[in-house]
Scaffold this motif. Structure first.
Motif, PDB file in Angstrom:
ATOM      1  N   ILE A   1     -66.514  54.582   9.898  1.00  0.00           N
ATOM      2  CA  ILE A   1     -65.155  55.134   9.987  1.00  0.00           C
ATOM      3  C   ILE A   1     -64.726  55.686   8.635  1.00  0.00           C
ATOM      4  O   ILE A   1     -64.183  56.793   8.541  1.00  0.00           O
ATOM      5  N   ARG A   2     -64.979  54.922   7.582  1.00  0.00           N
ATOM      6  CA  ARG A   2     -64.603  55.341   6.228  1.00  0.00           C
ATOM      7  C   ARG A   2     -65.251  56.685   5.888  1.00  0.00           C
ATOM      8  O   ARG A   2     -64.586  57.592   5.381  1.00  0.00           O
ATOM      9  N   GLU A   3     -66.528  56.836   6.161  1.00  0.00           N
ATOM     10  CA  GLU A   3     -67.231  58.083   5.849  1.00  0.00           C
ATOM     11  C   GLU A   3     -66.689  59.251   6.670  1.00  0.00           C
ATOM     12  O   GLU A   3     -66.511  60.355   6.147  1.00  0.00           O
ATOM     13  N   MET A   4     -66.414  59.008   7.952  1.00  0.00           N
ATOM     14  CA  MET A   4     -65.875  60.083   8.796  1.00  0.00           C
ATOM     15  C   MET A   4     -64.499  60.530   8.291  1.00  0.00           C
ATOM     16  O   MET A   4     -64.197  61.724   8.283  1.00  0.00           O
ATOM     17  N   LEU A   5     -63.693  59.579   7.854  1.00  0.00           N
ATOM     18  CA  LEU A   5     -62.367  59.931   7.331  1.00  0.00           C
ATOM     19  C   LEU A   5     -62.470  60.642   5.983  1.00  0.00           C
ATOM     20  O   LEU A   5     -61.769  61.627   5.733  1.00  0.00           O
ATOM     21  N   ARG A   6     -63.337  60.158   5.121  1.00  0.00           N
ATOM     22  CA  ARG A   6     -63.496  60.803   3.803  1.00  0.00           C
ATOM     23  C   ARG A   6     -63.978  62.236   3.949  1.00  0.00           C
ATOM     24  O   ARG A   6     -63.611  63.093   3.140  1.00  0.00           O
ATOM     25  N   SER A   7     -64.806  62.504   4.964  1.00  0.00           N
ATOM     26  CA  SER A   7     -65.278  63.875   5.168  1.00  0.00           C
ATOM     27  C   SER A   7     -64.125  64.810   5.524  1.00  0.00           C
ATOM     28  O   SER A   7     -64.240  66.017   5.384  1.00  0.00           O
ATOM     29  N   LYS A   8     -63.000  64.250   5.974  1.00  0.00           N
ATOM     30  CA  LYS A   8     -61.800  65.041   6.284  1.00  0.00           C
ATOM     31  C   LYS A   8     -60.890  65.180   5.061  1.00  0.00           C
ATOM     32  O   LYS A   8     -59.872  65.843   5.128  1.00  0.00           O
ATOM     33  N   GLY A   9     -61.233  64.478   3.972  1.00  0.00           N
ATOM     34  CA  GLY A   9     -60.446  64.571   2.751  1.00  0.00           C
ATOM     35  C   GLY A   9     -59.258  63.635   2.702  1.00  0.00           C
ATOM     36  O   GLY A   9     -58.363  63.817   1.886  1.00  0.00           O
ATOM     37  N   VAL A  10     -59.233  62.624   3.571  1.00  0.00           N
ATOM     38  CA  VAL A  10     -58.102  61.697   3.557  1.00  0.00           C
ATOM     39  C   VAL A  10     -58.274  60.656   2.457  1.00  0.00           C
ATOM     40  O   VAL A  10     -59.366  60.467   1.918  1.00  0.00           O
ATOM     41  N   VAL A  11     -57.188  59.973   2.133  1.00  0.00           N
ATOM     42  CA  VAL A  11     -57.193  58.935   1.108  1.00  0.00           C
ATOM     43  C   VAL A  11     -57.001  57.592   1.809  1.00  0.00           C
ATOM     44  O   VAL A  11     -55.977  57.370   2.460  1.00  0.00           O
ATOM     45  N   GLU A  12     -57.994  56.724   1.692  1.00  0.00           N
ATOM     46  CA  GLU A  12     -57.902  55.406   2.320  1.00  0.00           C
ATOM     47  C   GLU A  12     -57.254  54.433   1.344  1.00  0.00           C
ATOM     48  O   GLU A  12     -57.693  54.308   0.204  1.00  0.00           O
TER      49      GLU A  12
END
Length: 164
Positions: A115-126
């Motif tokens: 999930i973290r990798e999929m979100l980071r690929s969108k440029g979001v900040v976790e």
């Protein structure tokens, strides 16, 4: 502050966690809306200050519906998000009774990293991530899960307070 909580509960465990989170942060004056991912379009999410994504794990990965949702997700770079998963609790080895080490668990349990990798690929900040353990595939949730959800809510609200 506005939070959109997007979950993919299959047996109801994730929905219970989402409800507890919503109750906890709403009691502190935060506006939170909970949606199952089937209720929202990943290309047109409701506006929010923070998006919280939650998925159960199956075979060490997020369930297929969540992976598809995240693949289709469209959000501006820099969007803030958090991840709270429900994953099966580790069990002792049937022959030896030995519990797996943290390293062994990480080798097979990849729900949050995916999930973290999929979100980071969108440029979001976790800003935060955690997991609530499920004692068997359909539940119940681990002892103390409500306190764990409250602690997770504290971390999110603290991070957002620092940002403001």
């Amino acid at each position: 502050m506005k939070i959109e909580y997007l979950h993919a509960s299959k047996f109801g465990n994730g929905a219970r966690v989402a409800g507890a989170f919503a109750d906890d942060v709403a009691a502190r004056g935060v506006d939170v809306t909970v949606h199952h991912i089937d209720e929202v379009n990943p290309k047109r999410l409701p506006p929010a200050d923070l998006y919280l994504f939650s998925s159960p794990g199956r075979m060490g990965k997020p369930i297929r519906g969540m992976r598809r949702f995240l693949k289709d997700l469209e959000m501006p770079a820099g969007t803030r998000c958090a991840v709270l998963t429900t994953e099966i609790a580790p069990k002792p080895d049937k022959k030896t009774g030995r519990m797996p080490t943290e390293e062994e668990i990480c080798r097979y349990q990849k729900v949050r990293p995916i999930i973290r990798e999929m979100l980071r690929s969108k440029g979001v900040v976790e800003i935060a991530e955690d997991t609530i353990l499920v004692t068997d595939i359909k539940g119940p949730l681990e002892d103390g899960w409500r306190e764990k959800v409250g602690s997770f809510a504290d971390r999110i609200l603290d991070a957002e307070a620092v940002r403001a």
